[in-house]
Design an enzyme around this catalytic site. Structure first.
Site, PDB file in Angstrom:
ATOM      1  N   LYS A   1       7.763   0.499  16.246  1.00 53.67           N
ATOM      2  CA  LYS A   1       6.320   0.718  16.616  1.00 53.67           C
ATOM      3  C   LYS A   1       7.141   2.006  17.821  1.00 53.67           C
ATOM      4  O   LYS A   1       8.061   1.241  18.455  1.00 53.67           O
ATOM      5  CB  LYS A   1       5.642  -0.609  16.879  1.00 53.67           C
ATOM      6  CG  LYS A   1       5.211  -1.564  15.744  1.00 53.67           C
ATOM      7  CD  LYS A   1       3.905  -1.116  15.909  1.00 53.67           C
ATOM      8  CE  LYS A   1       3.321  -2.190  14.323  1.00 53.67           C
ATOM      9  NZ  LYS A   1       2.861  -1.793  13.375  1.00 53.67           N
TER      10      LYS A   1
ATOM     11  N   HIS B   1       7.319  -2.353   2.106  1.00 49.40           N
ATOM     12  CA  HIS B   1       7.260  -1.321   1.858  1.00 49.40           C
ATOM     13  C   HIS B   1       8.744  -0.295   2.102  1.00 49.40           C
ATOM     14  O   HIS B   1       9.024   0.415   0.754  1.00 49.40           O
ATOM     15  CB  HIS B   1       6.536  -0.506   3.672  1.00 49.40           C
ATOM     16  CG  HIS B   1       5.288  -0.873   3.979  1.00 49.40           C
ATOM     17  ND1 HIS B   1       4.770  -1.232   3.217  1.00 49.40           N
ATOM     18  CD2 HIS B   1       5.307  -1.250   5.291  1.00 49.40           C
ATOM     19  CE1 HIS B   1       3.939  -2.245   3.073  1.00 49.40           C
ATOM     20  NE2 HIS B   1       3.524  -1.953   4.606  1.00 49.40           N
TER      21      HIS B   1
ATOM     22  N   LYS C   1       0.735   5.669  -1.914  1.00 48.69           N
ATOM     23  CA  LYS C   1       0.499   6.895  -1.254  1.00 48.69           C
ATOM     24  C   LYS C   1       0.809   8.107  -2.061  1.00 48.69           C
ATOM     25  O   LYS C   1       2.024   7.577  -2.982  1.00 48.69           O
ATOM     26  CB  LYS C   1       1.075   7.009  -0.519  1.00 48.69           C
ATOM     27  CG  LYS C   1       1.202   5.578   1.775  1.00 48.69           C
ATOM     28  CD  LYS C   1       1.921   6.427   1.856  1.00 48.69           C
ATOM     29  CE  LYS C   1       1.833   5.097   2.993  1.00 48.69           C
ATOM     30  NZ  LYS C   1       0.450   5.381   4.429  1.00 48.69           N
TER      31      LYS C   1
ATOM     32  N   HIS D   1       1.068  -1.296   0.106  1.00 46.37           N
ATOM     33  CA  HIS D   1       0.058  -0.358   0.188  1.00 46.37           C
ATOM     34  C   HIS D   1       0.803   1.645  -0.024  1.00 46.37           C
ATOM     35  O   HIS D   1       0.462   2.082  -0.528  1.00 46.37           O
ATOM     36  CB  HIS D   1      -1.045  -0.049   1.252  1.00 46.37           C
ATOM     37  CG  HIS D   1      -0.446   0.383   2.630  1.00 46.37           C
ATOM     38  ND1 HIS D   1       0.283  -0.902   3.388  1.00 46.37           N
ATOM     39  CD2 HIS D   1      -0.386   1.738   2.679  1.00 46.37           C
ATOM     40  CE1 HIS D   1       0.578  -0.260   4.602  1.00 46.37           C
ATOM     41  NE2 HIS D   1      -0.291   1.417   4.469  1.00 46.37           N
TER      42      HIS D   1
ATOM     43  N   GLU E   1       6.391   4.286  13.921  1.00 47.46           N
ATOM     44  CA  GLU E   1       5.311   4.586  13.719  1.00 47.46           C
ATOM     45  C   GLU E   1       5.103   5.253  15.658  1.00 47.46           C
ATOM     46  O   GLU E   1       5.769   4.287  16.516  1.00 47.46           O
ATOM     47  CB  GLU E   1       4.461   3.715  13.882  1.00 47.46           C
ATOM     48  CG  GLU E   1       4.810   2.768  12.646  1.00 47.46           C
ATOM     49  CD  GLU E   1       3.484   1.289  11.865  1.00 47.46           C
ATOM     50  OE1 GLU E   1       2.369   1.743  11.847  1.00 47.46           O
ATOM     51  OE2 GLU E   1       4.124   0.324  11.994  1.00 47.46           O
TER      52      GLU E   1
END
Ligand code: BG6
Length: 485
Positions: free
Chosen positions: A337, A237, A179, A175, A213
């Site tokens: 994360k 990614h 973007k 995905h 993130e």
């Protein structure tokens, strides 16, 4: 152009969180081709009306501005249908085939099967679609990550997919490629003349890709613990971003022209050895800490995470691309994360001027490509402040905010873009099987070294930028991460 879009996993998280809202946005923007039907399939028995009511309820969790009004939802939902299917049963596919054939004005021009299911069902669904004859040239199949957990398992999935479909029918989603900011990267490099002459080892000192993130793993513990940051973010990614940054200019904007160039970059990545993994890869796991002023638990305290887990929630690594353009230029990739901020960006650090005539510390130009939360570009130049003679140069920024610059036009989100492209049959932003396998081939020595290592991941506090070893790795080459500048 008429289409039928079938979501396997029609009641799953991905469908209601990402796919249906993205389709709704496409509908709202007038981009969804007319004459389309959207079919959700899952295990439960329920009517179209009941599914629509459930979906409407789920839409309440969607970001405010993207939520439909009642009236908008009714119009959108008129194209949404539901059927129960047991994915292991051949006769259920025969019924699906009947449903697809029963359509005003004849069969659709395009049929898209979106596998939003657990990945262990991918091969079964593909085989069953093939057996039912649902692999004819009008069909496309969309596969969501994770596509395998290592090279062998991804090759197995690809073999089955290829035994049923042609490569041109397989749409593997990453995905990040959807973007807008990532598409801008292509525009930046290949739509503008002035970057290309500098886009090479002679002018660039190093490149840093950060995908940070601030969220933790939340309720995804059981999935995440068997995956880890390397498989979850780097193999796909981060490597896809790297290929777009480093590839040679493709001869055309066609899918295979682009994917051939991306594959060459993946093949040119320096292979890891046990020694280079120990030196150039840092893995970490978050401990309790503070994120945006809020106390948050550590990874081992998250729901359903095994107490002894060695799963990495952070990776930073250094690599090189072994070709004429990039020889010797370090590429640093990092993701994690529970880091200090949600921030995805690429920093291109240029070399210093070859001879300094101004006093003070020598700085160099930087290009910062901001992917999210903002979408923009910052070019850091050095300028004289106009004060005293002999003053050191100061950095100033040319700051471009694409969200503002293009505020009049509806910007298309990642899943919206990718769904529309799958319906239109455009493969440019999808990953070819050889790219995907090459990416697995490259990360495998890291997975292997970790699985045989006695050292656990390095702890880092939630809300920090990861273990200190990640800074030390970059400092060894004489560089720093952007937040340390
Ligand atoms: C997914 C990962 O692919 O990407 C998630 O599985 C991660 O763990 C997500 O949170 C990040 O995507 P984005 O678009 O929010 O940066």
């Amino acid at each position: 152009m008429s289409f039928d879009l079938v979501f396997f996993g029609g009641t799953g998280d991905l469908t209601w969180r990402k796919l249906m809202p993205a389709l709704f946005q496409a509908y709202r923007h007038g981009k969804l081709p007319g004459g389309g039907r959207i079919l959700a399939v899952a295990r439960d028995e329920q009517s179209d009306e009941k599914y629509r009511a459930w979906l409407k309820d789920r839409f309440q969790d969607v970001e405010g501005a993207k939520r439909p009004s009642d009236e908008e939802f009714e119009r959108f939902a008129a194209q949404v249908f539901y059927r129960r299917m047991d994915l292991s049963q051949g006769e259920h596919y025969a019924k699906l085939k009947e449903w697809l054939a029963t359509r005003e004005g004849g069969p659709a021009d395009t049929v898209v099967f979106y596998l939003a299911t657990s990945p262990h069902l991918f091969t079964q669904v593909c085989e069953q679609l093939g057996a039912a004859g649902l692999n004819h040239p009008k069909v496309r199949v969309v596969l969501e990550k994770p596509l395998g957990h290592d090279l062998a398992s991804s090759q197995h999935i690809n073999r089955v997919v290829r035994s049923v479909f042609e490569e041109q029918q397989a749409f593997r989603i990453d995905h990040y490629l959807g973007k807008p900011s990532v598409q801008n990267l292509m525009a930046l490099r290949f739509g503008n003349a002035f970057f290309e002459p500098l886009w090479r080892r002679e002018s660039i000192a190093n490149i840093q890709i950060t995908l940070a993130e601030s969220l933790g793993v939340g309720t995804r513990g059981p999935f995440y613990d068997g995956t880890g940051a390397l498989r979850d973010m780097i193999q796909n990614h981060a490597l896809q971003l790297l290929t777009m940054l480093a590839m040679e200019p493709p001869a055309t904007n066609d899918a295979d022209a682009i994917r051939d160039e991306k594959l060459k970059v993946l093949r040119a990545l320096k292979p890891f050895t046990p020694e280079s993994v120990a030196r150039d890869v840092v893995r970490g796991q978050y401990r309790a800490g503070n994120v945006n002023g809020q106390a948050v638990p550590g990874y081992l305290e998250e729901q359903k995470v095994p107490a002894e887990s060695r799963c990495e929630t952070f990776v930073a690594l250094r690599t090189e691309i072994q070709n004429w353009r990039w020889a010797g230029v370090p590429f640093y990739l990092r993701t994690g994360k529970r880091l200090a901020a949600r921030d995805a960006q690429i920093v291109v650090n240029f070399r210093q001027v070859p001879h300094a005539i101004f006093p003070g510390p020598q700085r160099a130009n930087r290009l910062i490509i901001k992917l999210q939360p903002e979408d923009g570009l910052e070019l850091e130049l050095l300028a004289a402040k106009g004060g005293a003679h002999g003053e050191a140069l100061a950095p100033v920024k040319l700051d471009l905010d694409f969200d503002k610059a293009f505020s009049g036009s509806a910007r298309v989100g990642a899943y919206e873009r990718l769904l529309l492209d799958a319906i239109a049959g455009k493969l440019n932003l999808f990953v070819r099987s050889d790219e995907q396998e090459q990416a697995w081939r490259w990360v495998e020595p890291i997975l292997h070294a970790w699985s045989t290592s006695t050292e656990p991941p390095r702890p880092y506090n939630a809300g920090s930028w990861g273990p200190a070893a990640a800074s030390a790795m970059v400092a060894r080459d004489g560089f720093t991460w952007p937040e340390e500048v």
